[in-house]
Design a protein around this motif. Structure first.
Motif, PDB file in Angstrom:
ATOM      1  N   SER A   9      -5.442 -25.123  16.366  1.00 41.31           N
ATOM      2  CA  SER A   9      -6.256 -24.290  15.531  1.00 41.31           C
ATOM      3  C   SER A   9      -7.762 -24.327  16.121  1.00 41.31           C
ATOM      4  O   SER A   9      -8.386 -23.176  16.211  1.00 41.31           O
ATOM      5  CB  SER A   9      -6.379 -24.621  14.047  1.00 41.31           C
ATOM      6  OG  SER A   9      -4.880 -24.463  13.328  1.00 41.31           O
ATOM      7  N   ALA A  10      -8.406 -25.410  16.686  1.00 48.54           N
ATOM      8  CA  ALA A  10      -9.884 -25.278  17.081  1.00 48.54           C
ATOM      9  C   ALA A  10      -9.626 -24.430  18.456  1.00 48.54           C
ATOM     10  O   ALA A  10     -10.508 -23.790  18.538  1.00 48.54           O
ATOM     11  CB  ALA A  10      -9.799 -26.745  17.332  1.00 48.54           C
ATOM     12  N   ILE A  12     -14.291 -22.438   9.740  1.00 46.79           N
ATOM     13  CA  ILE A  12     -13.280 -23.069   9.605  1.00 46.79           C
ATOM     14  C   ILE A  12     -13.396 -24.199  10.777  1.00 46.79           C
ATOM     15  O   ILE A  12     -12.844 -25.322  10.844  1.00 46.79           O
ATOM     16  CB  ILE A  12     -12.074 -22.240   9.855  1.00 46.79           C
ATOM     17  CG1 ILE A  12     -12.002 -20.960   8.900  1.00 46.79           C
ATOM     18  CG2 ILE A  12     -10.784 -22.940  10.190  1.00 46.79           C
ATOM     19  CD1 ILE A  12     -10.958 -20.056   9.133  1.00 46.79           C
ATOM     20  N   PHE A  13     -14.085 -24.034  11.903  1.00 43.64           N
ATOM     21  CA  PHE A  13     -14.118 -24.966  13.076  1.00 43.64           C
ATOM     22  C   PHE A  13     -14.947 -26.065  12.297  1.00 43.64           C
ATOM     23  O   PHE A  13     -14.615 -27.297  12.596  1.00 43.64           O
ATOM     24  CB  PHE A  13     -14.843 -24.389  14.187  1.00 43.64           C
ATOM     25  CG  PHE A  13     -14.661 -25.181  15.119  1.00 43.64           C
ATOM     26  CD1 PHE A  13     -13.753 -25.000  16.367  1.00 43.64           C
ATOM     27  CD2 PHE A  13     -15.897 -26.235  15.594  1.00 43.64           C
ATOM     28  CE1 PHE A  13     -13.623 -25.990  17.287  1.00 43.64           C
ATOM     29  CE2 PHE A  13     -15.539 -26.878  16.593  1.00 43.64           C
ATOM     30  CZ  PHE A  13     -14.722 -26.771  17.705  1.00 43.64           C
ATOM     31  N   HIS A  47     -12.000 -35.770   8.422  1.00 42.34           N
ATOM     32  CA  HIS A  47     -11.702 -37.107   9.103  1.00 42.34           C
ATOM     33  C   HIS A  47     -10.356 -37.044   9.731  1.00 42.34           C
ATOM     34  O   HIS A  47     -10.090 -37.550  10.977  1.00 42.34           O
ATOM     35  CB  HIS A  47     -11.748 -38.137   8.358  1.00 42.34           C
ATOM     36  CG  HIS A  47     -10.680 -38.556   7.444  1.00 42.34           C
ATOM     37  ND1 HIS A  47     -10.652 -37.912   6.146  1.00 42.34           N
ATOM     38  CD2 HIS A  47      -9.658 -39.235   7.212  1.00 42.34           C
ATOM     39  CE1 HIS A  47      -9.706 -38.089   5.416  1.00 42.34           C
ATOM     40  NE2 HIS A  47      -8.962 -39.176   6.064  1.00 42.34           N
ATOM     41  N   GLU A  48      -9.407 -36.223   9.269  1.00 40.21           N
ATOM     42  CA  GLU A  48      -8.105 -36.140   9.583  1.00 40.21           C
ATOM     43  C   GLU A  48      -7.972 -35.483  11.036  1.00 40.21           C
ATOM     44  O   GLU A  48      -6.910 -35.622  11.733  1.00 40.21           O
ATOM     45  CB  GLU A  48      -7.031 -35.834   8.778  1.00 40.21           C
ATOM     46  CG  GLU A  48      -6.768 -36.601   7.420  1.00 40.21           C
ATOM     47  CD  GLU A  48      -5.699 -35.924   6.684  1.00 40.21           C
ATOM     48  OE1 GLU A  48      -5.424 -34.711   6.948  1.00 40.21           O
ATOM     49  OE2 GLU A  48      -5.203 -36.699   5.659  1.00 40.21           O
ATOM     50  N   THR A  49      -8.965 -34.450  11.345  1.00 36.31           N
ATOM     51  CA  THR A  49      -8.900 -33.510  12.484  1.00 36.31           C
ATOM     52  C   THR A  49     -10.133 -33.742  13.352  1.00 36.31           C
ATOM     53  O   THR A  49     -10.167 -32.689  14.102  1.00 36.31           O
ATOM     54  CB  THR A  49      -8.855 -32.138  11.746  1.00 36.31           C
ATOM     55  OG1 THR A  49      -9.881 -31.828  11.045  1.00 36.31           O
ATOM     56  CG2 THR A  49      -7.353 -31.885  11.111  1.00 36.31           C
ATOM     57  N   THR A  50     -11.096 -34.411  12.933  1.00 36.50           N
ATOM     58  CA  THR A  50     -12.200 -34.537  13.816  1.00 36.50           C
ATOM     59  C   THR A  50     -11.991 -34.995  15.202  1.00 36.50           C
ATOM     60  O   THR A  50     -12.606 -34.150  16.085  1.00 36.50           O
ATOM     61  CB  THR A  50     -13.316 -35.753  13.242  1.00 36.50           C
ATOM     62  OG1 THR A  50     -13.453 -35.597  11.773  1.00 36.50           O
ATOM     63  CG2 THR A  50     -14.321 -35.896  14.083  1.00 36.50           C
ATOM     64  N   ILE A  51     -11.195 -35.889  15.758  1.00 36.22           N
ATOM     65  CA  ILE A  51     -10.841 -36.288  16.915  1.00 36.22           C
ATOM     66  C   ILE A  51     -10.114 -35.304  17.677  1.00 36.22           C
ATOM     67  O   ILE A  51     -10.364 -34.764  18.984  1.00 36.22           O
ATOM     68  CB  ILE A  51      -9.909 -37.638  16.937  1.00 36.22           C
ATOM     69  CG1 ILE A  51     -10.569 -38.769  16.273  1.00 36.22           C
ATOM     70  CG2 ILE A  51      -9.323 -37.872  18.448  1.00 36.22           C
ATOM     71  CD1 ILE A  51      -9.890 -39.911  16.370  1.00 36.22           C
ATOM     72  N   THR A  52      -9.357 -34.338  16.886  1.00 37.54           N
ATOM     73  CA  THR A  52      -8.307 -33.366  17.820  1.00 37.54           C
ATOM     74  C   THR A  52      -9.339 -32.102  17.917  1.00 37.54           C
ATOM     75  O   THR A  52      -9.432 -31.401  18.948  1.00 37.54           O
ATOM     76  CB  THR A  52      -7.247 -32.933  16.882  1.00 37.54           C
ATOM     77  OG1 THR A  52      -7.739 -32.602  15.771  1.00 37.54           O
ATOM     78  CG2 THR A  52      -6.390 -34.027  17.082  1.00 37.54           C
ATOM     79  N   LEU A 105     -13.273 -29.207  21.926  1.00 39.02           N
ATOM     80  CA  LEU A 105     -14.460 -28.989  22.580  1.00 39.02           C
ATOM     81  C   LEU A 105     -14.765 -29.780  23.944  1.00 39.02           C
ATOM     82  O   LEU A 105     -15.171 -29.082  25.003  1.00 39.02           O
ATOM     83  CB  LEU A 105     -15.461 -29.592  21.646  1.00 39.02           C
ATOM     84  CG  LEU A 105     -15.926 -28.878  20.434  1.00 39.02           C
ATOM     85  CD1 LEU A 105     -16.813 -29.490  19.331  1.00 39.02           C
ATOM     86  CD2 LEU A 105     -16.369 -27.608  20.833  1.00 39.02           C
ATOM     87  N   ILE A 106     -14.068 -30.865  24.226  1.00 36.51           N
ATOM     88  CA  ILE A 106     -14.160 -31.546  25.550  1.00 36.51           C
ATOM     89  C   ILE A 106     -13.450 -30.833  26.727  1.00 36.51           C
ATOM     90  O   ILE A 106     -13.817 -30.718  27.482  1.00 36.51           O
ATOM     91  CB  ILE A 106     -13.748 -32.935  25.169  1.00 36.51           C
ATOM     92  CG1 ILE A 106     -14.775 -33.853  24.409  1.00 36.51           C
ATOM     93  CG2 ILE A 106     -13.715 -33.505  26.683  1.00 36.51           C
ATOM     94  CD1 ILE A 106     -14.406 -35.422  24.045  1.00 36.51           C
TER      95      ILE A 106
END
Length: 375
Positions: free
Chosen positions: A293-294, A341-342, A349-354, A359-360
């Motif tokens: 999604s991101a 949405i982004f 907290h469940e999707t912050t890392i992904t 972005l990385i």
């Protein structure tokens, strides 16, 4: 559907109006996005198989389907996809018709009397809106790939007539097959009673005592997921072939003119979903789907910006009578909504890392593009 050089047509437009570097970054992001979608569908397959084998772990099923779909990828892809379309349509129509019959007849099931008021009698917003915002990501994920409607212009006999009609019909299709189906399942069973990780269609038919129908519906959604992976293998392999340099080992075709080396790499990466499901038993679907999604949020925002640049550079002279309503205001509104949405993904907290990983990925590709492309 892809263009003759196996890249989606809109990537070429991005390259033309946003630059070579942007085209490089977005092309590779689109490839990895579809790889992640295949990983998500593979995760879903493991969940669907638990309907019949609840005590088994999901990862062996995912591995088995991954291997099977890899070897069948080049066989009757079109027929497999067409069958999946009709299977899903039957599922949705059956659900809507069942919901209407039960509601009009006020039929009593194990979940209570079926009434239209079930839609709103249990409340409309959970946790004062917190859960509602978190659903944006899943709702967005459900519509990934909608850009394929525009891509088919290159393969359509009369695109100036067909594509506008297809785009306009999307709204009607969403109302009937998405909103209609969701309304039907929430009329039969309150939305507060659904179990996460199990198809709501299966839960509804099981709840009204039609276990055989539940098994059939589960098979349908299993087929849909398998078809999606099959299409992803087809797309990602050919797109990777188009993205790599001429001297790359992945720039090779086998005797059947299939980029097998590129498909092999895409398949291996998709296979990481098996590892993720082994390590993260409960959160695997959310982790993987949020990554896709991101990535697509960034691509769709770039698409809207490409349209703005197109209108600016051509001064509106290139028009085929099918204009974006309220442009450029609608461009900025769409970009703002996608950005919202982004941000939700980033703050959850469940999707912050992904989300940060996506972005990385974009930053790394931008750095590579800066050194590889001199304009």
């Amino acid at each position: 559907m892809v263009s003759d050089d196996t890249k989606p047509v809109f990537i070429d437009f991005m390259t033309q109006y946003l630059g070579e570097r942007a085209g490089f970054v977005l092309g590779w992001t689109y490839w990895i996005g579809w790889v992640v979608i295949a990983m998500t569908e593979l995760t879903a397959i493991g969940t669907y198989m638990q309907f019949w084998f609840p005590s088994w772990p999901v990862w062996p099923w995912e591995l088995a389907f991954l291997v099977a779909l890899y070897f069948t990828n080049t066989i009757a892809v079109k027929i497999f996809g067409e069958a999946e379309f009709w299977f899903v349509m039957i599922k949705v129509v059956a659900m809507i018709v069942t919901g209407l019959i039960l509601a009009f007849g006020h039929v009593k099931t194990s979940m209570g009397v079926t009434e239209f008021s079930t839609l709103w009698s249990h409340g409309l917003v959970a946790n004062h809106g917190k859960d509602l915002l978190s659903t944006f990501q899943m709702a967005f994920f459900a519509f990934l790939g909608v850009e394929f409607v525009g891509i088919t212009a290159a393969e359509t006999k009369d695109p100036l007539e067909t594509i506008p009609r297809a785009v306009n019909s999307i709204v009607i299709r969403i109302l009937i097959f998405y909103i209609g189906a969701l309304s039907a399942i929430m009329i039969i069973q309150p939305w507060t009673n659904y179990q996460a990780g199990v198809s709501p269609f299966v839960q509804v038919f099981s709840g009204i005592g039609v276990s055989s129908a539940a098994a059939v519906i589960n098979f349908v959604v299993l087929t849909a997921a398998a078809s999606s992976i099959n299409s992803a293998f087809f797309t990602t392999g050919r797109m990777l072939y188009s993205l790599v340099g001429e001297k790359s080992r992945f720039k090779r075709l086998n005797k059947n003119a299939i980029p097998k080396s590129a498909i092999n790499l895409s398949t291996l990466i998709v296979g990481l979903a098996v590892v993720v499901n082994y390590l993260f038993l409960t959160d695997a679907f959310t982790l993987i789907s949020s990554t896709a999604s991101a990535a697509f949020l960034l691509i769709y925002m770039a698409l809207m910006w490409t349209h703005l640049r197109f209108k600016k550079q051509t001064h509106g002279t290139k028009s085929h009578g099918f204009k974006l309503p309220l442009a450029p205001f609608s461009n900025y509104l769409t970009i703002a909504f996608l950005a919202l949405i982004f941000i939700i993904l980033l703050l959850n907290h469940e999707t912050t890392i992904t989300t940060l990983l996506s972005l990385i990925w974009m930053v790394l590709l931008t750095i590579i593009a800066f050194f590889r492309i001199k304009k």
